[in-house]
Design an enzyme around this catalytic site. Structure first.
Site, PDB file in Angstrom:
ATOM      1  N   PRO A  59       0.796  -1.064   0.070  1.00 55.17           N
ATOM      2  CA  PRO A  59       0.077  -0.015  -0.009  1.00 55.17           C
ATOM      3  C   PRO A  59       0.707   1.343  -0.080  1.00 55.17           C
ATOM      4  CG  PRO A  59       0.124  -0.922   2.100  1.00 55.17           C
ATOM      5  CD  PRO A  59       0.882  -1.848   1.446  1.00 55.17           C
ATOM      6  N   GLY A  60       0.240   2.323  -0.422  1.00 52.97           N
ATOM      7  CA  GLY A  60       0.907   3.542  -0.188  1.00 52.97           C
ATOM      8  C   GLY A  60       1.635   3.926  -1.482  1.00 52.97           C
ATOM      9  N   CYS A  86       3.557  -4.685  -8.808  1.00 53.55           N
ATOM     10  CA  CYS A  86       2.719  -3.591  -8.329  1.00 53.55           C
ATOM     11  C   CYS A  86       3.619  -2.344  -7.786  1.00 53.55           C
ATOM     12  CB  CYS A  86       1.663  -3.948  -7.470  1.00 53.55           C
ATOM     13  SG  CYS A  86       0.329  -2.845  -7.301  1.00 53.55           S
ATOM     14  N   SER A 136      -4.551   2.203  -7.850  1.00 56.25           N
ATOM     15  CA  SER A 136      -5.207   3.365  -8.656  1.00 56.25           C
ATOM     16  C   SER A 136      -4.072   4.495  -9.240  1.00 56.25           C
ATOM     17  CB  SER A 136      -5.676   4.311  -7.314  1.00 56.25           C
ATOM     18  OG  SER A 136      -5.020   4.784  -6.325  1.00 56.25           O
ATOM     19  N   HIS A 176      -1.180  -8.008 -10.688  1.00 52.97           N
ATOM     20  CA  HIS A 176      -0.840  -9.404  -9.632  1.00 52.97           C
ATOM     21  C   HIS A 176      -0.841 -10.635 -10.485  1.00 52.97           C
ATOM     22  CE1 HIS A 176      -0.989  -6.967  -5.968  1.00 52.97           C
ATOM     23  NE2 HIS A 176      -1.608  -5.929  -6.802  1.00 52.97           N
ATOM     24  N   GLU A 178       0.270 -13.120  -9.381  1.00 51.57           N
ATOM     25  CA  GLU A 178       0.470 -14.120  -8.235  1.00 51.57           C
ATOM     26  C   GLU A 178      -1.023 -14.418  -7.968  1.00 51.57           C
ATOM     27  OE1 GLU A 178       0.404 -10.212  -6.193  1.00 51.57           O
ATOM     28  OE2 GLU A 178       1.365 -11.054  -7.930  1.00 51.57           O
TER      29      GLU A 178
END
Length: 752
Positions: A59-60, A86, A136, A176, A178
């Site tokens: 995240p972030g 990602c 996003s 992703h 995976e």
């Protein structure tokens, strides 16, 4: 056997990656991004244990939430294979100088079809992999570092899904692989763990990625476009969707648009090529551009018609209006507003629909919304489609601007008969700018009779001069103009024109109104009056018969035959009322004005023909739009109250009446009674300026109301520059009509 270091950016998908690596023999060792140091990692590598690195999702933002990941990537490039997933991709792109920003869509737990280049980690994987997305943010293609290349994108929207370092064994994917919903994930991981060392080629040649200095294996291309989606392909896909949606709306269906065109609901055309060629200086194609894929927001709140008037009054030959909504923040309504805004100019600029035109429907749209020409981009169209759209546009009277980026595309443009060719110095596939592109294409023209334009990357007079010396006739300038603090001065400086200056007017013309006889007319003509007004309003004290008016008209025409005119070519940069006042001032004089008040249009038209009037003055509440149906110039009266309120219509509206007359009048109307209004109000109205001039071009007016030989000089001084004519009636009368001495004194006071 060595291991794969898996940096965990605190994401649950890390365990899926771990499982995939383990299942294909990758021997993963996982550690969180804040639980290991770069020194420890260097030690693992020195001991021969570390063979490859994977940077997990998380995240972030990569700058604030990736822990040691960026440092590991910077250290490991050129030493061993690195795969980012990602957040891992975002770390790589950001580290190398690219921009990570909003992807244009939010995808959390959604799948997209991903198309790829079939080499590197995608070696031997099928096309259009169903792939799970949780993000996003994404890499922005316009800022992608040159050391990286795009390896995969979404089929639907062209968002970057994969990048690869051109020299080092560094790969990354945004989606992703995976995930259990993603196809080909373990195949991708299997390809990755086969990679050895830090560079492409050599023992990594099996995967198809060329080593530094080697040529890439050729891929199938169409019109020079790469097989992988670029920003151009992404826009192409979106515009197809936009058009499909527009065609489904009843009001904008192809049938309705076609019907509107057949009813001539579209504004009249001018010839785009002729407008370019007739320009006495380098033709500027001034662009209205709120944003772009390469620069983001430029002027997102800009008013298209306001900007267009600035361009037109500065001398632009063409106004390019971007109508693409997603990346350029434009619309067809912008173009229609621009077309209406410049409609009243004597030599208006041509209007170009700047868009990614893909169908005849889009050309019909352009015509309906006021375009004189459209842009056809060779790189976006198959040769047959290019030919069809070119021919269709020409059939509607719109010679297209055909855009090319290299000699091959130039050949296609010439084959279809293009007369105006624009060279885009920006390659639309990667948005890189090469200012030598125009020069190369120009050399390939070999002197053909084509109007050549340079379309991008132009921001200085030096840029323009270089191209002009090579035969370029026009230059398109967008961002530099949109960002200029003084648009008009900058536009003119680009092509070496001096700054616009308001030429001081000579003393105002004189109109003697209320002429009731040939004696009055002779007296006024002898005194030097420029305009004579006859009242044709039944029931008013100065109204004269049609027969008397004809006698006065004959006298005026006789006197005029002995005078001379001043030939005048309307300035390309003059707005409506300035142009009209200049034209009227240049005519042979005297001129006869017929004054009407709240009479029928048919009565007015009959009087014009029977009497031989040179101008018509609408002194009542007549619609300004009547001016379009009256075959002589129209003076429209507007009443100014003691408080400065103007009544009678939209007094600054261009394109209808040729002249503005300011007279006194209270709330109930009035006027024409020898009463003055405060002249400072006239000054304020004059200084409000012509529409679009930002007050730099005074609004020409005829000043009336309570003027006399004694006060007219003061009135002109107080009202200021912009009074191009003064109008008097009762101020030069006695009991028996016009008084010779008063008329002469009035004219003398005006002329000085």
């Amino acid at each position: 056997m060595g291991f794969t270091l898996l940096i965990d950016n605190y994401d649950s998908f890390t365990w899926n990656i771990y499982a995939d690596l383990a299942s294909v023999g990758g021997n993963p060792y996982v550690v969180r991004n804040d639980k290991i140091t770069l020194k420890e990692i260097e030690g693992m590598f020195s001991d021969g244990e570390l063979e490859r690195i994977v940077i997990s999702p998380g995240p972030g933002h990569p700058r604030t939430d990736s822990g040691v990941s960026r440092d590991v990537i910077a250290w490991g490039m050129g030493k061993l294979p690195i795969l980012g997933v990602c957040m891992g991709l975002e770390c790589i792109v950001d580290l190398l100088g690219g921009e990570i920003a909003y992807a244009g869509e939010i995808k959390h737990g959604k799948t997209s079809l991903v198309q790829h280049d079939s080499i590197g980690v995608f070696h031997n994987l099928p096309q259009f992999l169903s792939s799970t997305r949780y993000h996003s943010l994404s890499a922005q293609i316009q800022s992608l570092p040159s050391v990286l290349q795009v390896t995969s994108t979404t089929k639907e929207s062209g968002v970057i899904m994969g990048v690869r370092h051109r020299t080092y064994t560094v790969e990354a994917v945004q989606y992703h692989p995976e995930s259990c919903m993603s196809e080909g994930g373990r195949g991708l991981m299997a390809n990755f763990i086969q990679m050895k060392g830090g560079k492409w080629g050599g023992e990594n040649a099996w995967c198809g990625v060329p080593a530094e200095g080697e040529e890439e294996q050729p891929k199938a291309k169409t019109n020079g476009a790469p097989s992988l989606p670029t920003i151009l392909n992404r826009i192409h896909a979106q515009r197809l969707l936009d058009v499909e949606q527009a065609e489904k709306v009843p009001a904008t269906s192809p049938a309705n648009v076609s019907t509107s065109l057949s009813l001539y609901a579209s504004p009249p055309l001018i010839n785009f090529r002729d407008r370019m060629v007739s320009t006495p200086h380098t033709a500027v194609m001034a662009e209205i551009k709120r944003a772009s894929p390469s620069k983001g927001d430029i002027a997102p709140t800009a008013s298209a018609p306001e900007q267009a008037l600035k361009y037109a009054l500065a001398g632009a030959s063409v106004i390019s209006v971007l109508t693409e909504p997603t990346w350029f923040k434009g619309s067809l309504l912008d173009m229609l507003a621009v077309r209406n805004a410049v409609d009243s100019l004597p030599n208006r600029p041509a209007i170009l629909r700047k868009d990614f035109v893909l169908s005849k429907y889009m050309i019909d749209e352009a015509r309906l919304y006021g375009a004189d020409t459209v842009l056809l981009i060779v790189a976006m169209l198959e040769p047959q489609q290019l030919k069809e759209l070119y021919d269709y546009s020409v059939s509607l009277g719109m010679e297209p601007l055909v855009e090319v980026n290299n000699p091959t595309e130039l050949s296609l443009a010439l084959e279809i008969g293009s007369k105006v060719i624009g060279v885009n110095n920006r390659n639309l596939h990667d948005f890189n700018v090469d200012m030598s592109t125009t020069s190369r294409v120009n050399a390939a023209l070999n002197g053909r009779d084509v109007v050549l334009c340079a379309l991008s990357g132009i921001s200085s007079h030096e840029d323009v001069e270089k191209y002009v010396k090579e035969g370029v006739k026009g230059v398109l300038v967008g961002e530099a103009l949109m960002r200029a603090s003084d648009t008009k001065a900058f536009l003119r400086s680009l092509i070496g024109l001096p700054p616009l200056e308001v030429v001081p007017k000579s003393r105002p013309l004189v109109k003697i109104c209320g002429i009731r006889s040939t004696d009055d007319a002779k007296l006024a003509i002898s005194a030097g009056a420029d305009l004579l007004g006859v009242i044709l309003v039944p029931g008013t004290k100065r109204c004269i018969s049609t027969s008397t008016a004809r006698e006065i008209s004959a006298l005026v025409q006789s006197a005029r035959s002995q005078s001379s005119s001043k030939p005048l070519e309307p300035s390309l940069s003059s707005p409506w009322f300035t142009t009209q006042s200049d034209l009227l001032s240049s005519r042979r004089k005297p001129l006869l004005v017929g004054v009407f008040q709240n009479q029928s249009l048919s009565d007015i038209l009959s009087a014009v023909e029977e009497i031989g009037l040179d101008l018509v003055q609408l002194h009542g509440d007549e619609p300004q739009a009547w001016a379009k149906f009256i075959p002589v110039p129209v003076v429209k009266v507007f009443r100014v109250s003691p408080e400065g309120i103007v009544r009678g219509g939209e007094f600054r509206r261009p394109g209808l009446n040729q002249a503005i007359l300011l007279d006194a009048g209270g709330v109930s109307g009035g006027g024409g009674e020898g009463k003055a209004f405060p002249w400072e109000h006239a000054k304020r109205l004059i200084q409000s300026g012509e529409v679009g001039s930002e007050g730099h071009m005074p609004l020409p007016v005829i000043l009336a109301g309570g003027l006399t030989p004694e006060n007219v000089g003061q009135a002109i001084e107080q009202a200021g520059e912009g009074v191009w004519c003064v109008d008097v009636s009762s101020g030069v009368e006695g009991e028996g009509g016009k008084v010779k001495e008063k008329v002469e004194a009035f004219v003398k006071a005006v002329r000085g």
